[in-house]
Design a protein around this motif. Structure first.
Motif, PDB file in Angstrom:
ATOM      1  N   GLU A  62      56.341  40.679  22.995  1.00 20.95           N
ATOM      2  CA  GLU A  62      55.707  40.279  21.729  1.00 20.95           C
ATOM      3  C   GLU A  62      54.937  38.969  21.893  1.00 20.95           C
ATOM      4  OE1 GLU A  62      58.884  41.137  22.026  1.00 20.95           O
ATOM      5  OE2 GLU A  62      59.076  42.989  20.877  1.00 20.95           O
ATOM      6  N   ARG A  65      51.810  39.641  24.002  1.00 23.16           N
ATOM      7  CA  ARG A  65      50.762  40.244  23.189  1.00 23.16           C
ATOM      8  C   ARG A  65      50.012  39.192  22.376  1.00 23.16           C
ATOM      9  NH1 ARG A  65      52.580  44.510  18.805  1.00 23.16           N
ATOM     10  NH2 ARG A  65      53.751  42.713  18.063  1.00 23.16           N
ATOM     11  N   THR A 174      49.039  46.586  13.534  1.00 27.02           N
ATOM     12  CA  THR A 174      50.185  45.719  13.391  1.00 27.02           C
ATOM     13  C   THR A 174      49.752  44.292  13.672  1.00 27.02           C
ATOM     14  OG1 THR A 174      52.414  45.261  14.192  1.00 27.02           O
ATOM     15  CG2 THR A 174      50.904  46.219  15.773  1.00 27.02           C
ATOM     16  N   THR A 178      54.635  37.862  15.676  1.00 28.55           N
ATOM     17  CA  THR A 178      55.926  38.298  15.158  1.00 28.55           C
ATOM     18  C   THR A 178      56.910  37.151  15.301  1.00 28.55           C
ATOM     19  OG1 THR A 178      55.408  40.308  16.358  1.00 28.55           O
ATOM     20  CG2 THR A 178      57.517  40.238  15.225  1.00 28.55           C
ATOM     21  N   PRO A 181      63.919  36.811  16.499  1.00 36.17           N
ATOM     22  CA  PRO A 181      65.145  36.054  16.282  1.00 36.17           C
ATOM     23  C   PRO A 181      65.363  35.071  17.438  1.00 36.17           C
ATOM     24  CG  PRO A 181      65.598  38.414  16.638  1.00 36.17           C
ATOM     25  CD  PRO A 181      64.121  38.252  16.576  1.00 36.17           C
TER      26      PRO A 181
ATOM     27  N   VAL B  44      59.548  55.180  17.588  1.00 36.29           N
ATOM     28  CA  VAL B  44      58.872  54.054  18.226  1.00 36.29           C
ATOM     29  C   VAL B  44      57.882  53.397  17.269  1.00 36.29           C
ATOM     30  CG1 VAL B  44      57.364  53.381  20.123  1.00 36.29           C
ATOM     31  CG2 VAL B  44      59.172  55.026  20.515  1.00 36.29           C
ATOM     32  N   GLN B  45      57.166  54.229  16.469  1.00 33.70           N
ATOM     33  CA  GLN B  45      56.137  53.662  15.579  1.00 33.70           C
ATOM     34  C   GLN B  45      56.747  52.676  14.570  1.00 33.70           C
ATOM     35  OE1 GLN B  45      52.683  53.989  15.875  1.00 33.70           O
ATOM     36  NE2 GLN B  45      52.785  52.341  14.366  1.00 33.70           N
ATOM     37  N   ILE B  48      57.098  49.401  16.314  1.00 29.36           N
ATOM     38  CA  ILE B  48      55.786  48.768  16.444  1.00 29.36           C
ATOM     39  C   ILE B  48      55.360  48.168  15.096  1.00 29.36           C
ATOM     40  CG2 ILE B  48      53.346  49.150  17.066  1.00 29.36           C
ATOM     41  CD1 ILE B  48      55.233  49.708  19.387  1.00 29.36           C
ATOM     42  N   MET B  50      57.136  46.974  12.842  1.00 31.76           N
ATOM     43  CA  MET B  50      57.854  45.724  12.576  1.00 31.76           C
ATOM     44  C   MET B  50      57.302  44.585  13.421  1.00 31.76           C
ATOM     45  SD  MET B  50      61.822  46.864  12.417  1.00 31.76           S
ATOM     46  CE  MET B  50      62.448  45.307  11.841  1.00 31.76           C
ATOM     47  N   GLY B  51      56.295  44.908  14.259  1.00 30.92           N
ATOM     48  CA  GLY B  51      55.695  43.883  15.105  1.00 30.92           C
ATOM     49  C   GLY B  51      56.415  43.729  16.437  1.00 30.92           C
ATOM     50  N   LEU B  52      57.296  44.685  16.777  1.00 33.23           N
ATOM     51  CA  LEU B  52      58.082  44.560  18.015  1.00 33.23           C
ATOM     52  C   LEU B  52      57.662  45.603  19.034  1.00 33.23           C
ATOM     53  CD1 LEU B  52      61.508  44.156  16.234  1.00 33.23           C
ATOM     54  CD2 LEU B  52      60.126  42.332  17.254  1.00 33.23           C
ATOM     55  N   MET B  53      58.010  45.352  20.308  1.00 36.36           N
ATOM     56  CA  MET B  53      57.713  46.327  21.354  1.00 36.36           C
ATOM     57  C   MET B  53      58.908  46.608  22.259  1.00 36.36           C
ATOM     58  SD  MET B  53      53.896  45.388  22.612  1.00 36.36           S
ATOM     59  CE  MET B  53      54.003  43.643  22.492  1.00 36.36           C
ATOM     60  N   GLN B  54      60.077  46.094  21.877  1.00 41.57           N
ATOM     61  CA  GLN B  54      61.245  46.332  22.724  1.00 41.57           C
ATOM     62  C   GLN B  54      62.277  47.113  21.923  1.00 41.57           C
ATOM     63  OE1 GLN B  54      62.416  42.540  24.946  1.00 41.57           O
ATOM     64  NE2 GLN B  54      61.366  41.759  23.150  1.00 41.57           N
ATOM     65  N   PRO B  64      64.096  41.737  11.847  1.00 41.08           N
ATOM     66  CA  PRO B  64      64.785  41.859  13.138  1.00 41.08           C
ATOM     67  C   PRO B  64      65.842  40.759  13.326  1.00 41.08           C
ATOM     68  CG  PRO B  64      62.512  41.133  13.447  1.00 41.08           C
ATOM     69  CD  PRO B  64      62.661  41.481  12.001  1.00 41.08           C
ATOM     70  N   ALA B  65      67.057  41.154  13.665  1.00 43.88           N
ATOM     71  CA  ALA B  65      68.126  40.190  13.882  1.00 43.88           C
ATOM     72  C   ALA B  65      68.479  40.101  15.365  1.00 43.88           C
ATOM     73  CB  ALA B  65      69.353  40.577  13.072  1.00 43.88           C
ATOM     74  N   VAL B  67      66.832  41.689  19.198  1.00 42.17           N
ATOM     75  CA  VAL B  67      65.743  42.475  19.772  1.00 42.17           C
ATOM     76  C   VAL B  67      65.915  42.598  21.282  1.00 42.17           C
ATOM     77  CG1 VAL B  67      63.258  42.593  20.164  1.00 42.17           C
ATOM     78  CG2 VAL B  67      64.116  41.764  17.983  1.00 42.17           C
ATOM     79  N   PHE B  69      68.244  43.684  23.407  1.00 35.29           N
ATOM     80  CA  PHE B  69      69.489  43.716  24.180  1.00 35.29           C
ATOM     81  C   PHE B  69      70.678  43.970  23.273  1.00 35.29           C
ATOM     82  CE2 PHE B  69      71.582  39.437  23.629  1.00 35.29           C
ATOM     83  CZ  PHE B  69      70.690  38.940  22.697  1.00 35.29           C
TER      84      PHE B  69
END
Lengths: 321, 84
Positions: A62, A65, A174, A178, A181, B44-45, B48, B50-54, B64-65, B67, B69
């Motif tokens: 993130e 990006r 998007t 971001t 946390p 997956v979408q 994405i 939510m602005g995340l890629m993992q 997200p609390a 991400v 792991f």
């Protein structure tokens, strides 16, 4: 002093004292080589994957990006390729990365630079190259990989292939920024420990098999055995190596030790390098997964450009090394 | 005790670690007796968007609390409580 000297002592002790194999025989050579390489590679892998994971916890995709969405085309390609080195890559992360980059407005060419560098220059391949061939070959590999990733991304960017991406990809957008946390050191440690253990768990059987076959070849196959099939003078060795490298991705960890031993028997360095690049960068399972977000034609363009880059590198090193 | 307003979701791409995070989260929510149903989303979408890629992602009330792991249950409990 050789930092691996204690491992040498340990493997000598195991071979000659514990297993009481007569020194200076082919069997002793092969077993000693196997024990030494296995211990060395597993230690190197653990240390390096752990260190890279800690660094990566500071630079998640993130954040990468966000950095890339603010760069112009050429700088973007260079930075994307560099950042690809520390990013882990399994074919399962290809889709989230592709969608996340493109939907946040990162140019397609920059995204491809990243998609090429990320699997090609990965820590497992680098550790094995370092362990089998030394730091010079590992550095040459990194450098050529970067050049291929940067150029492929620039070329794909110039080709205006946006129409070959599946339309649904562009239907959502998007934000590139971001809020993640916070991670404290104990989180980073857990993340790195789990990631390292995951990778070691996945690759150790391949590494042991690869090193075992390599040890056998090292001990029993005559030197220059392969020179007449795959030596420098054989023009078809490089393309052939690239073609057989494509379906072998999942076994990259086992293939490098094996190829290390074959190189001693007459395969030239450039051909070896091209083979390893094809194994890591071009993978059939990844193509299948990418088909969900792009048309086959784009996958062919992408693999064609990267494949040509790899062959060029192979010929170049056959010529200068 | 039923909590209607709060939501807890585990988002994944179908990887084994995602499943593991979902199971531990369910247990954590149970231990804390929050009475919230943990949702498992395999899309997956959504990640994405939510602005995340993992993956996996633990989201509390859409935020997200955790991400990328899966920590131990105590950390998951803390992540849930901090974000509720």
């Amino acid at each position: 002093m050789d930092i691996f000297y204690p491992i040498k002592l340990l493997s000598d002790w195991l071979t000659f004292s514990l297993f009481t194999i007569t020194p200076k025989t082919l069997l002793a050579d092969a077993i000693n080589f196997f024990i030494y390489d296995t211990i060395k590679i597993l230690i190197l892998l653990t240390v390096i994957i752990f260190a890279v994971s800690i660094i990566r916890s500071f630079l998640p995709p993130e954040k990468i990006r966000f950095i890339l969405s603010h760069k112009n085309k050429y700088t973007g390609n260079v930075i994307a390729s560099l950042l690809g080195i520390i990013t882990p890559f399994c074919s399962c992360s290809a889709i989230p990365l592709f969608l996340g980059f493109v939907q946040a407005g990162v140019p397609l060419g920059t995204t491809f630079s990243f998609l090429v560098a990320s699997p090609m220059i990965n820590e497992v391949a680098l550790v094995l190259l370092l362990g089998m061939f030394g730091w010079k070959v590992a550095l040459i590999y990194i450098f050529s990989g970067l050049v291929i990733a940067i150029l492929s991304g620039i070329i794909i960017g110039k080709m205006k292939v946006e129409n070959l991406v599946e339309p649904f990809v562009y239907e959502s957008t998007t934000n590139a920024q971001t809020d993640l946390p916070n991670m404290n050191w104990s989180d980073r440690f857990i993340y790195a420990r789990d990631y390292t253990w995951d990778i070691i768990k996945k690759v150790w059987p391949y590494i042991i098999i690869g090193i075992a076959l390599g040890a056998w070849i090292h001990g029993y196959v005559p030197t220059d055995f392969l020179a007449k099939y795959a030596g420098v003078s054989k023009w078809y060795a490089v393309p052939f190596a690239v073609l057989i490298g494509i379906p072998l991705y999942s076994n990259a960890a086992g293939i490098i030790p094996l190829v290390g031993a074959l190189t001693e028997k007459g395969i030239s360095m450039g051909t070896t390098m091209a083979f390893m690049m094809a194994v890591t960068a071009l993978s059939f399972p990844e193509f299948m997964i990418l088909k969900r977000v792009m048309k086959t034609k784009l996958i062919l363009i992408f693999s064609g450009i990267v494949g040509i880059g790899i062959m060029f590198t192979g010929y170049l090193f056959n010529w200068i090394l | 005790m039923e909590n209607k307003t709060a939501s807890i979701q585990v988002l994944g791409s179908g990887c084994p670690t995602c499943k593991k995070l979902f199971e531990i989260t369910e247990k954590a929510v149970n231990d804390l007796s929050l009475g919230i149903k943990v949702e498992y989303i395999n899309d997956v979408q959504k990640i994405i968007s939510m602005g995340l890629m993992q993956s996996p992602v633990l989201a509390v009330n859409g935020k997200p609390a955790l991400v990328g792991f899966t920590p131990d249950i105590e950390k998951i409990k803390k992540a849930i409580q901090d974000n509720l």
